[in-house]
Scaffold this motif. Sequence first.
Motif, PDB file in Angstrom:
ATOM      1  N   LEU A  49      -1.950  -1.687  -7.209  1.00 22.42           N
ATOM      2  CA  LEU A  49      -1.767  -0.375  -8.185  1.00 22.42           C
ATOM      3  C   LEU A  49      -1.744   0.929  -7.739  1.00 22.42           C
ATOM      4  CD1 LEU A  49       0.281   0.715 -10.815  1.00 22.42           C
ATOM      5  CD2 LEU A  49      -2.002  -0.118 -12.191  1.00 22.42           C
ATOM      6  N   ASP A  50      -3.457   0.861  -7.396  1.00 21.62           N
ATOM      7  CA  ASP A  50      -4.039   2.191  -6.633  1.00 21.62           C
ATOM      8  C   ASP A  50      -2.915   2.632  -5.431  1.00 21.62           C
ATOM      9  OD1 ASP A  50      -5.515   2.101  -8.662  1.00 21.62           O
ATOM     10  OD2 ASP A  50      -6.634   2.033  -7.898  1.00 21.62           O
ATOM     11  N   GLY A  51      -2.821   1.559  -4.399  1.00 23.36           N
ATOM     12  CA  GLY A  51      -1.713   1.396  -3.495  1.00 23.36           C
ATOM     13  C   GLY A  51      -0.865   2.163  -3.455  1.00 23.36           C
ATOM     14  N   LEU A  52      -0.377   1.721  -4.864  1.00 25.00           N
ATOM     15  CA  LEU A  52       1.549   1.734  -4.728  1.00 25.00           C
ATOM     16  C   LEU A  52       1.049   3.617  -5.292  1.00 25.00           C
ATOM     17  CD1 LEU A  52       2.754  -1.106  -6.584  1.00 25.00           C
ATOM     18  CD2 LEU A  52       3.306  -0.246  -4.110  1.00 25.00           C
ATOM     19  N   ARG A  53       0.324   3.601  -6.238  1.00 24.17           N
ATOM     20  CA  ARG A  53      -0.065   5.313  -6.278  1.00 24.17           C
ATOM     21  C   ARG A  53      -0.074   6.498  -5.098  1.00 24.17           C
ATOM     22  NH1 ARG A  53      -3.516   3.981 -12.555  1.00 24.17           N
ATOM     23  NH2 ARG A  53      -1.031   4.108 -12.946  1.00 24.17           N
ATOM     24  N   ALA A  54      -0.980   5.629  -4.474  1.00 21.93           N
ATOM     25  CA  ALA A  54      -1.574   6.339  -3.259  1.00 21.93           C
ATOM     26  C   ALA A  54      -0.382   6.877  -2.331  1.00 21.93           C
ATOM     27  CB  ALA A  54      -2.129   6.067  -2.756  1.00 21.93           C
ATOM     28  N   LYS A  55      -0.196   7.909  -1.321  1.00 19.13           N
ATOM     29  CA  LYS A  55       0.525   7.582   0.068  1.00 19.13           C
ATOM     30  C   LYS A  55       1.429   7.181   0.372  1.00 19.13           C
ATOM     31  CE  LYS A  55      -0.720  13.014   0.297  1.00 19.13           C
ATOM     32  NZ  LYS A  55      -1.476  14.071   1.515  1.00 19.13           N
ATOM     33  N   ALA A  56       2.699   6.362   1.021  1.00 23.97           N
ATOM     34  CA  ALA A  56       2.807   5.668   1.572  1.00 23.97           C
ATOM     35  C   ALA A  56       2.222   5.434   2.921  1.00 23.97           C
ATOM     36  CB  ALA A  56       4.656   6.193   2.404  1.00 23.97           C
ATOM     37  N   PRO A  57       2.192   3.511   3.110  1.00 25.14           N
ATOM     38  CA  PRO A  57       1.219   3.386   4.211  1.00 25.14           C
ATOM     39  C   PRO A  57       1.917   3.551   5.604  1.00 25.14           C
ATOM     40  CG  PRO A  57       2.181   1.626   2.821  1.00 25.14           C
ATOM     41  CD  PRO A  57       3.053   2.784   2.198  1.00 25.14           C
ATOM     42  N   ARG A  87       5.840  -3.320   3.850  1.00 24.88           N
ATOM     43  CA  ARG A  87       4.525  -2.789   2.828  1.00 24.88           C
ATOM     44  C   ARG A  87       5.502  -1.548   2.412  1.00 24.88           C
ATOM     45  NH1 ARG A  87       0.497  -3.939   5.408  1.00 24.88           N
ATOM     46  NH2 ARG A  87       0.033  -5.595   4.193  1.00 24.88           N
ATOM     47  N   ARG A  88       6.224  -1.092   3.669  1.00 28.90           N
ATOM     48  CA  ARG A  88       6.382   0.520   3.254  1.00 28.90           C
ATOM     49  C   ARG A  88       7.123   0.135   2.006  1.00 28.90           C
ATOM     50  NH1 ARG A  88       5.580   5.748   6.762  1.00 28.90           N
ATOM     51  NH2 ARG A  88       7.468   6.504   7.105  1.00 28.90           N
ATOM     52  N   ALA A  89       8.078  -0.263   2.469  1.00 26.41           N
ATOM     53  CA  ALA A  89       9.475  -0.768   1.606  1.00 26.41           C
ATOM     54  C   ALA A  89       9.417  -0.947   0.108  1.00 26.41           C
ATOM     55  CB  ALA A  89      10.545  -1.725   2.313  1.00 26.41           C
ATOM     56  N   ILE A  90       8.044  -2.300   0.578  1.00 23.92           N
ATOM     57  CA  ILE A  90       7.687  -2.354  -1.392  1.00 23.92           C
ATOM     58  C   ILE A  90       7.286  -1.511  -1.642  1.00 23.92           C
ATOM     59  CG2 ILE A  90       5.830  -3.628  -2.229  1.00 23.92           C
ATOM     60  CD1 ILE A  90       6.927  -6.249  -0.330  1.00 23.92           C
ATOM     61  N   HIS A  91       6.619  -0.293  -0.940  1.00 16.32           N
ATOM     62  CA  HIS A  91       6.430   0.198  -1.869  1.00 16.32           C
ATOM     63  C   HIS A  91       7.086   2.138  -2.484  1.00 16.32           C
ATOM     64  CE1 HIS A  91       3.970   4.898  -1.714  1.00 16.32           C
ATOM     65  NE2 HIS A  91       3.163   4.248  -1.786  1.00 16.32           N
ATOM     66  N   ALA A  92       8.168   1.950  -1.424  1.00 15.71           N
ATOM     67  CA  ALA A  92       8.677   3.092  -1.721  1.00 15.71           C
ATOM     68  C   ALA A  92      10.163   2.386  -2.954  1.00 15.71           C
ATOM     69  CB  ALA A  92       9.915   3.196  -0.166  1.00 15.71           C
ATOM     70  N   ASN A  93      10.606   1.287  -3.540  1.00 17.31           N
ATOM     71  CA  ASN A  93      11.021   0.741  -4.500  1.00 17.31           C
ATOM     72  C   ASN A  93      10.351   0.831  -5.226  1.00 17.31           C
ATOM     73  OD1 ASN A  93      14.106   0.168  -3.104  1.00 17.31           O
ATOM     74  ND2 ASN A  93      12.463  -0.475  -1.629  1.00 17.31           N
ATOM     75  N   TRP A  94       8.994   0.541  -5.272  1.00 17.22           N
ATOM     76  CA  TRP A  94       8.024   1.016  -6.859  1.00 17.22           C
ATOM     77  C   TRP A  94       8.354   2.172  -7.094  1.00 17.22           C
ATOM     78  CZ3 TRP A  94       6.379  -1.931 -10.585  1.00 17.22           C
ATOM     79  CH2 TRP A  94       6.546  -2.412  -9.977  1.00 17.22           C
ATOM     80  N   ASN A  95       8.099   2.920  -6.363  1.00 18.53           N
ATOM     81  CA  ASN A  95       7.958   4.941  -6.308  1.00 18.53           C
ATOM     82  C   ASN A  95       8.857   4.942  -6.631  1.00 18.53           C
ATOM     83  OD1 ASN A  95       5.288   5.763  -6.096  1.00 18.53           O
ATOM     84  ND2 ASN A  95       5.021   3.979  -4.683  1.00 18.53           N
ATOM     85  N   GLY A  96      10.093   4.730  -6.479  1.00 16.03           N
ATOM     86  CA  GLY A  96      11.472   5.242  -6.392  1.00 16.03           C
ATOM     87  C   GLY A  96      12.273   5.096  -7.707  1.00 16.03           C
TER      88      GLY A  96
END
Length: 576
Positions: free
Chosen positions: A28-36, A51-60
């Motif tokens: 959760l902390d990594g998803l809340r942070a800036k994109a990898p 990893r970056r796609a998963i981050h982007a889709n969670w935050n989108g």
Amino acid sequence: MTDFLLASDVRETAHRGDDDLLSAGLGLDGLRAKAPVFAVPAAPTPQELRRRAIHANWNGIADLGPLGGYGTLYGSMPSVPGREYQAFAKLPQAAVPFRVLAQVPDTFDAGARCLLVAPASGSRGVYGAIALAGAWGLPRGCAVVYTDKGAGTGYYDFEAGTGVALDGTRAPRGGAPLEFAPEGPVAEGVAVKHAHSGDNPEADWGRHVLAAARFGLAMLDRAFPQSAPFTPRNTRVIAVGLSNGGGAALQAAGLDGDGVLSGVVALEPNVHVEGRGRALYDYATEAALLMPCALLDARFDATPFARLPAMQSAWRARCARLRETGWIAGADVAAQAASALERLRASGWEEAALATAASTTAFDLWRAVAATYASSYRRAPTGAMPCGFRFAAVGADGAPADAAVRAAWWSDASGIPPGAGVALLGGTDASPDPTWPGLDCLRRLWSGESTDARAVQASIAATVARRPRVGLPVLVAQGEGDGLLPIAFSGTPYVKALEEAGFAPVYWRVPHAQHFDAFLALPGFGDRHVPLMPYGYALLDALWAHLSAGAPLPASRRFDTTPRGTAALDRGMLDL
């Protein structure tokens, strides 16, 4: 049964330790942070892109802000080890493939077999439903199979001659199977699958979902050969999605004569019912023209995004253009705004949707959606989008996007430009209201009788959702403040049509909920709204209890919600 072909080999990868299924090890902390970041920006590895796609889709999709309650009041982010199986699939009648990806956790419960089928929201890539389906299903031991449903972020770059390979990296045409490589003559700019595939993918959303379900079952056979076969008779298959993904799940329900699905959960669905409600293209093109002027009405003075200084001059010019062309009346801006607002109300727009439509208008989403969908409905090739529109690779400084920006398209883009280094160009003039020519043209494709208009109208008619099979549980939730897919045009007409036909869908109406949970992290916006995601998790809980233990389905209801204001969300505010 929905037949499909595998247009590529299946790519199997393991994801354990610091690279799990649910958050790619970010937590959760990594998803809340800036994109990898990528170690080599212009040449990211498949693992970095994932990893970056998963981050982007969670935050989108989700509200991960500190006041929103994710991980404390609802939802969780455990590490979920497992395997992924990914391929390009193709419907027999389609010109281009769609992407399917099955996630199988190591904790898959073979004694209570569960498969969630999760079409992406919007036009997102294959991870576009991970915040809903993955977050609910994977920690419970369910497998999840995702699909981009014929859209996605596999952009084709004509300048470089590259598309997106199965692992997310960019590859030249002919070098590897590509997610999308447009046929026909070489064009300029960027080709986007939703706009340029020639397939009208929206008409096939339901088939994409059912084909993804078959793929997911086949991958469970591969993952657990000792327990095969996995079939709809011995595995509970739940279709779940939000926005376009919710519409796709409902379309699948209407095509599921073979009984593949055990139940359907749809949040804020983009669903079109014949003779009821309104099609997205209809109200999007209407809003694109009228909303900028209507938002100048005094009732929106305190509405977030309705008073952005950069917009005011163009919005006043829109009022003048609408009056000149006979859309509205009024001698001054105040009267013209009131006239535009009244016209929207007369066509069915409700007050809560009008207020949050300010954000949709300020972010220019109406034009982006309408241009992309018009091209899809017209089945236009890349160099001949309707109304003079085109997509081009443009960086933040206005110069052509560099190699690093292009390399990240698969992970960063939303599937509908502008964004991630792809601009929507054309359809403009040098007047004080520069976007009017393109928007007026797009509207005429809905209301006119030209050859192009008839083609667009026929494609929209092909997207109508059918009734589900008798006995299939259908659960729908939508926010009353949805300003992109207004409840009066989508969820309510669908549910009423089913009820009048003798069905008993579960329908949850959520006051103070709007379309984009991710917007709730924006200052001044989350204060006024509640997230919709908790109701999706609750509906999945209820459906699973019904399917696995025979519990009765919940009643349809309207919740008594309370906006959180400037404080943190409290569960009591959700009335759950």
